[in-house]
Motif scaffolding. Structure first.
Motif, PDB file in Angstrom:
ATOM      1  N   TYR A 186       0.990  -0.762   0.274  1.00 20.39           N
ATOM      2  CA  TYR A 186      -0.008  -0.357  -0.048  1.00 20.39           C
ATOM      3  C   TYR A 186       1.371   1.155  -0.135  1.00 20.39           C
ATOM      4  O   TYR A 186       1.888   1.443   0.895  1.00 20.39           O
ATOM      5  N   ARG A 187       0.573   1.996  -1.177  1.00 19.28           N
ATOM      6  CA  ARG A 187       1.897   3.555  -1.110  1.00 19.28           C
ATOM      7  C   ARG A 187       0.615   4.494  -0.928  1.00 19.28           C
ATOM      8  O   ARG A 187      -0.247   4.432  -1.690  1.00 19.28           O
ATOM      9  N   SER A 188       0.832   5.210   0.229  1.00 16.05           N
ATOM     10  CA  SER A 188       0.308   6.372   0.282  1.00 16.05           C
ATOM     11  C   SER A 188      -0.228   7.559   0.026  1.00 16.05           C
ATOM     12  O   SER A 188      -0.059   7.990  -0.580  1.00 16.05           O
ATOM     13  N   GLY A 189      -1.830   7.454  -0.822  1.00 13.65           N
ATOM     14  CA  GLY A 189      -1.925   8.936  -1.212  1.00 13.65           C
ATOM     15  C   GLY A 189      -1.719   8.398  -2.968  1.00 13.65           C
ATOM     16  O   GLY A 189      -1.790   9.483  -4.035  1.00 13.65           O
ATOM     17  N   ALA A 190      -1.153   7.313  -3.745  1.00 11.70           N
ATOM     18  CA  ALA A 190      -1.380   6.901  -4.558  1.00 11.70           C
ATOM     19  C   ALA A 190      -2.314   5.914  -5.290  1.00 11.70           C
ATOM     20  O   ALA A 190      -2.709   5.599  -5.987  1.00 11.70           O
ATOM     21  N   HIS A 191      -2.084   4.274  -4.735  1.00  9.71           N
ATOM     22  CA  HIS A 191      -2.374   3.460  -4.944  1.00  9.71           C
ATOM     23  C   HIS A 191      -2.068   2.064  -3.922  1.00  9.71           C
ATOM     24  O   HIS A 191      -1.117   2.041  -3.396  1.00  9.71           O
ATOM     25  N   GLY A 192      -2.619   0.982  -4.086  1.00  8.28           N
ATOM     26  CA  GLY A 192      -2.036  -0.178  -3.226  1.00  8.28           C
ATOM     27  C   GLY A 192      -2.804  -1.574  -4.109  1.00  8.28           C
ATOM     28  O   GLY A 192      -3.620  -1.580  -4.978  1.00  8.28           O
ATOM     29  N   ALA A 193      -2.294  -2.525  -3.485  1.00  4.24           N
ATOM     30  CA  ALA A 193      -2.885  -3.174  -4.076  1.00  4.24           C
ATOM     31  C   ALA A 193      -2.762  -5.088  -2.793  1.00  4.24           C
ATOM     32  O   ALA A 193      -2.436  -4.709  -2.054  1.00  4.24           O
ATOM     33  N   ARG A 194      -3.308  -5.699  -3.296  1.00  4.92           N
ATOM     34  CA  ARG A 194      -4.295  -6.913  -2.036  1.00  4.92           C
ATOM     35  C   ARG A 194      -4.257  -8.345  -2.745  1.00  4.92           C
ATOM     36  O   ARG A 194      -4.924  -8.353  -3.850  1.00  4.92           O
ATOM     37  N   ILE A 195      -3.563  -9.150  -3.463  1.00  3.99           N
ATOM     38  CA  ILE A 195      -4.309 -10.498  -4.045  1.00  3.99           C
ATOM     39  C   ILE A 195      -4.623 -11.375  -2.604  1.00  3.99           C
ATOM     40  O   ILE A 195      -3.816 -11.988  -1.890  1.00  3.99           O
ATOM     41  N   GLU A 196      -5.908 -11.571  -2.591  1.00  2.00           N
ATOM     42  CA  GLU A 196      -6.405 -12.754  -2.047  1.00  2.00           C
ATOM     43  C   GLU A 196      -7.238 -14.808  -2.268  1.00  2.00           C
ATOM     44  O   GLU A 196      -8.710 -14.361  -3.261  1.00  2.00           O
ATOM     45  N   ASP A 197      -6.922 -15.254  -1.678  1.00  2.00           N
ATOM     46  CA  ASP A 197      -7.657 -16.558  -1.628  1.00  2.00           C
ATOM     47  C   ASP A 197      -7.561 -17.316  -0.687  1.00  2.00           C
ATOM     48  O   ASP A 197      -6.771 -16.667   0.210  1.00  2.00           O
ATOM     49  N   ILE A 198      -8.829 -18.126   0.098  1.00  2.00           N
ATOM     50  CA  ILE A 198      -8.876 -18.628   0.481  1.00  2.00           C
ATOM     51  C   ILE A 198      -8.490 -19.980   0.247  1.00  2.00           C
ATOM     52  O   ILE A 198      -8.077 -20.637  -0.498  1.00  2.00           O
ATOM     53  N   VAL A 199      -7.705 -20.240   1.247  1.00  2.00           N
ATOM     54  CA  VAL A 199      -6.511 -21.626   1.194  1.00  2.00           C
ATOM     55  C   VAL A 199      -6.848 -23.481   2.373  1.00  2.00           C
ATOM     56  O   VAL A 199      -7.499 -22.569   4.005  1.00  2.00           O
TER      57      VAL A 199
END
Length: 369
Positions: free
Chosen positions: A336-349
């Protein structure tokens, strides 16, 4: 409600675990603990509904008279326990205490019990130590049965079907809230009973992991984090995050997104019995730190899932609990880059006998719309 998903044998297992833990009785009010043992999704009301599971003796279900028909038509009717209907002028807490008899020194309260209910039980059972029912039920709930794993697979497939539609909802000029409404409708249409949450985080809002929907207008060239989940009719939950970009992504974002994808892959690949929860967190964190983004990964790697979206086990530094077959949890590193953008990838395992099984199967590469 299938008998495989909520087997009658759970009540006897809970009673035996209560006895081993040195607890005189479990007191399970509406919420996931009660549903886990009985299959009954009781309404959370100011009137007391409570399954009482004594360490010795017969369990019984206290239920308001007006809720008795619903209880009798629920899965709880399969348990063979006595339903004790109380009237509006009765004191059900005193009735529970009377039925338990004297000498109650320790009771386990449902983890989601309301404070006003726990205080009434404190007064009705003076001197009894109150502990969390999870001290008894935690191990049972963490180890998902084959039927529970099948329910999580169904939930995963349903939320995957929603993510497959998301590119059609995203375009410049639409607000996060407008996209969120379309997603919520799709969650129900895909077979969920309820929508638990919809996160549509565009541009700088993507740097806030739990951003809620806003009236911000999505712009061309912006990444959009979409984290969504709901509860299926079975009671079991879905939760999955994918990232989309409306047009070509910024070069900086594309670079760290690839790091994130590798981190999520490394953590999923590390899942197998005996590996600790904190080791799974470390597997993801190591990749992100080695690439120079460590300070931008600001939360744990995952949480357990089942009848609740967040439950044990937690995939976080300091949790040395080893994984076991049947453990189900999210793997969701983020940058997460504050003020710009962010990303997260989530799976249930789900941890199996030889490794991990992802129940979310949508592509994890950045989707450019």
């Amino acid at each position: 409600m299938t008998s495989d998903l909520y087997p009658v044998s759970r009540l006897a297992a809970a009673q035996e675990a209560t006895r081993r833990a040195g607890i005189d009785a479990l007191l399970l009010t509406p919420g996931p603990d009660l549903r886990y043992i009985t299959g009954y999704e009781a309404l959370p009301l100011e009137r007391l509904t409570c399954l009482v599971v004594p360490a010795a003796g017969d369990a019984f279900l206290m239920v308001p008279r007006l809720e008795l028909p619903a209880a009798e038509h629920s899965a709880a009717s399969r348990l063979g326990v006595e339903f004790v209907a109380w009237e509006e002028t009765d004191d059900p807490f005193a009735q529970v205490a009377e039925r338990l008899g004297g000498g109650v020194a320790r009771v386990g309260l449902a983890d989601r019990m309301w404070a006003m209910t726990s205080l009434r039980f404190r007064d009705a059972l003076p001197g009894a130590e109150q502990v969390l029912a999870s001290s008894v039920l935690r191990e049972m709930r963490m180890r998902k049965s084959p039927a529970e794993v099948a329910a999580l697979r169904a939930a995963g497939a349903a939320i995957d079907a929603v993510h497959a539609q998301v590119p059609g909802f995203l375009r410049p000029g639409r607000t996060e809230r407008e996209v969120g409404r379309d997603i919520a409708d799709a969650i129900i249409a895909a077979g969920h009973a309820t929508v638990d949450f919809v996160i549509v985080a565009s541009g700088p809002n993507g740097a806030s992991p739990h951003h809620e929907l806003s009236d911000r207008v999505i712009q061309a060239g912006e990444p959009v984090v979409v984290d969504i989940g709901g509860q299926m009719p079975s009671g079991y939950c879905s939760d999955s995050t994918r990232v989309y970009c409306v047009g070509e992504p910024p070069a900086e974002f594309a670079a760290y997104y690839e790091v994130l994808r590798q981190a999520q892959e490394a953590a999923c690949a590390a899942v197998r019995p005996g590996v600790t929860c904190e080791a799974i967190d470390a597997a993801a964190r190591r990749v992100i730190e080695d690439a120079g983004y460590g300070e931008l990964f600001i939360h744990r790697t995952g949480h357990g899932i089942g009848l609740e979206t967040h439950e044990d086990p937690y995939i976080v530094a300091g949790n040395a609990e080893p994984l076991a077959p049947g453990f189900a949890f999210s793997v969701e590193p983020g940058i997460y880059r504050s003020g710009a953008h962010g990303a997260r990838i989530e799976d249930i395992v789900v941890c199996g006998e030889d490794g991990g099984e992802r129940v979310n199967l949508r592509p994890r590469e950045l989707v450019v719309v």
